[in-house]
Motif scaffolding. Structure first.
Motif, PDB file in Angstrom:
ATOM      1  N   PRO A 153      30.345  18.606  35.350  1.00 13.65           N
ATOM      2  CA  PRO A 153      30.407  20.029  35.689  1.00 13.65           C
ATOM      3  C   PRO A 153      30.550  20.900  34.443  1.00 13.65           C
ATOM      4  O   PRO A 153      31.339  20.598  33.542  1.00 13.65           O
ATOM      5  N   GLY A 154      29.758  21.957  34.413  1.00 13.64           N
ATOM      6  CA  GLY A 154      29.838  22.905  33.318  1.00 13.64           C
ATOM      7  C   GLY A 154      29.047  22.542  32.087  1.00 13.64           C
ATOM      8  O   GLY A 154      29.019  23.301  31.118  1.00 13.64           O
ATOM      9  N   THR A 155      28.378  21.386  32.099  1.00 13.31           N
ATOM     10  CA  THR A 155      27.599  20.948  30.949  1.00 13.31           C
ATOM     11  C   THR A 155      26.148  20.736  31.359  1.00 13.31           C
ATOM     12  O   THR A 155      25.891  19.993  32.310  1.00 13.31           O
ATOM     13  N   TRP A 167      28.740   6.844  34.336  1.00 11.84           N
ATOM     14  CA  TRP A 167      30.108   6.402  34.617  1.00 11.84           C
ATOM     15  C   TRP A 167      30.974   7.425  35.362  1.00 11.84           C
ATOM     16  O   TRP A 167      31.995   7.068  35.945  1.00 11.84           O
ATOM     17  N   ILE A 168      30.621   8.694  35.331  1.00  9.00           N
ATOM     18  CA  ILE A 168      31.508   9.736  35.859  1.00  9.00           C
ATOM     19  C   ILE A 168      31.794   9.517  37.346  1.00  9.00           C
ATOM     20  O   ILE A 168      30.958   9.009  38.090  1.00  9.00           O
ATOM     21  N   ARG A 169      33.000   9.914  37.765  1.00  8.61           N
ATOM     22  CA  ARG A 169      33.342   9.811  39.183  1.00  8.61           C
ATOM     23  C   ARG A 169      34.028  11.106  39.650  1.00  8.61           C
ATOM     24  O   ARG A 169      33.378  12.049  40.069  1.00  8.61           O
ATOM     25  N   ASN A 174      34.528  16.100  42.750  1.00 14.00           N
ATOM     26  CA  ASN A 174      35.415  17.188  43.177  1.00 14.00           C
ATOM     27  C   ASN A 174      35.013  18.563  42.657  1.00 14.00           C
ATOM     28  O   ASN A 174      35.344  19.583  43.283  1.00 14.00           O
ATOM     29  N   ASN A 175      34.316  18.601  41.521  1.00 17.24           N
ATOM     30  CA  ASN A 175      34.118  19.893  40.856  1.00 17.24           C
ATOM     31  C   ASN A 175      32.662  20.322  40.702  1.00 17.24           C
ATOM     32  O   ASN A 175      32.397  21.375  40.115  1.00 17.24           O
ATOM     33  N   TYR A 176      31.734  19.525  41.179  1.00 22.69           N
ATOM     34  CA  TYR A 176      30.336  19.932  41.082  1.00 22.69           C
ATOM     35  C   TYR A 176      30.099  21.195  41.909  1.00 22.69           C
ATOM     36  O   TYR A 176      30.486  21.262  43.087  1.00 22.69           O
ATOM     37  N   HIS A 203      27.654  12.741  52.563  1.00 26.17           N
ATOM     38  CA  HIS A 203      27.118  14.069  52.313  1.00 26.17           C
ATOM     39  C   HIS A 203      28.284  15.006  51.994  1.00 26.17           C
ATOM     40  O   HIS A 203      29.033  15.415  52.879  1.00 26.17           O
ATOM     41  N   GLY A 204      28.443  15.331  50.726  1.00 25.27           N
ATOM     42  CA  GLY A 204      29.537  16.197  50.320  1.00 25.27           C
ATOM     43  C   GLY A 204      29.245  17.658  50.627  1.00 25.27           C
ATOM     44  O   GLY A 204      28.089  18.096  50.606  1.00 25.27           O
ATOM     45  N   ALA A 205      30.289  18.411  50.877  1.00 28.07           N
ATOM     46  CA  ALA A 205      30.127  19.835  51.165  1.00 28.07           C
ATOM     47  C   ALA A 205      29.585  20.601  49.965  1.00 28.07           C
ATOM     48  O   ALA A 205      29.051  21.706  50.114  1.00 28.07           O
ATOM     49  N   ASN A 206      29.709  20.027  48.759  1.00 28.33           N
ATOM     50  CA  ASN A 206      29.259  20.707  47.536  1.00 28.33           C
ATOM     51  C   ASN A 206      27.904  20.183  47.058  1.00 28.33           C
ATOM     52  O   ASN A 206      27.647  20.081  45.861  1.00 28.33           O
TER      53      ASN A 206
END
Length: 238
Positions: A153-155, A167-169, A174-176, A203-206
């Motif tokens: 996120p943010g990059t 690797w990110i989890r 949570n922040n996408y 299916h995430g809300a974000n």
């Protein structure tokens, strides 16, 4: 409109992959196929799975690099002690090397043994290493990002450390908050659902869609079919 099929985290489960493609009636001439990484390790036949993936790519599929392919390259090409022990001792690289016919005594080390990088070569292994080293980390389209683990996120994607892409989890989950839908593997969906028995697509809300059904851990191999977001799967027999 052409169908787009998306599959991730096969982990040497070749029969499950073949069964799933058959169940989806995959047609290389009329369908698009994205494979999101982790073709090897832990499962019964990484060598044959990589052969199958290469054949699918030759037929028009797009395959991405996962963290397990990255560990394979770092171990067999770079070969420092930490990466070697991490891959073969904790992440299923031993199963991969066995599938090429290498005996455990040729590549496993006890904690007390001095580490000397093994020299493991075969025509097929060298061919597969060349293949996985050329795999891209992500594919970005107008409305969708296909990736193994997620985005930072943010990059901007093009400025992100490749390590994060495979690797990110939690930070991603949570922040996408970008507008494009991200379809990813890497994290078994049972964890995203907070239900150890739920291996269905998440299916995430974000606008994130996780598809790793934990096939090699007794779950299922999922296939997301776009644009309808239809779900197909085959259950593990183990």
């Amino acid at each position: 409109m052409r169908r787009t099929l998306v599959i991730s985290d096969i982990h040497g489960e070749l029969q499950m992959l073949n069964d799933l493609l058959n169940k989806a009636n995959y047609n290389a001439e009329s369908d698009r196929l994205f494979l999101l990484g982790d073709y090897i390790d832990r499962g019964p036949d990484s060598k044959a799975t990589l052969d199958r993936v290469m054949g699918l790519v030759d037929g028009g599929a797009i395959a991405l690099r996962g963290n397990h392919e990255d560990m394979m390259v770092k171990s067999l090409v770079d070969g420092n002690e930490r990466s070697w022990r991490n891959w073969t001792g904790r992440n299923g690289g031993d199963c991969t090397l066995k599938s090429y016919g290498f005996r455990p005594e040729s590549f496993l080390f006890s904690d007390e043994e001095e580490f000397i990088k093994p020299s493991l070569h075969s025509e097929k292994l060298d061919q597969h290493l060349t293949f996985v080293q050329q795999l891209p980390y992500y594919i970005e389209e107008e409305e969708t990002i296909f990736i193994h683990a997620g985005v930072k996120p943010g990059t901007p994607l093009e400025e992100t450390d490749p390590y994060d892409l495979i690797w990110i989890r939690d930070d991603f989950h949570n922040n996408y908050d970008w507008t494009k839908t991200v379809i990813f593997g890497h994290t078994p969906t049972s964890g995203l659902h907070n239900d150890e028995n739920n291996h269905s697509i998440f299916h995430g809300a974000n606008s994130i869609i996780g598809i790793d059904g934990g096939a090699v851990f007794g779950g299922q191999l999922n296939c997301l079919i776009l644009p309808e977001k239809q779900e197909l799967y085959v259950k593990s027999s183990s």
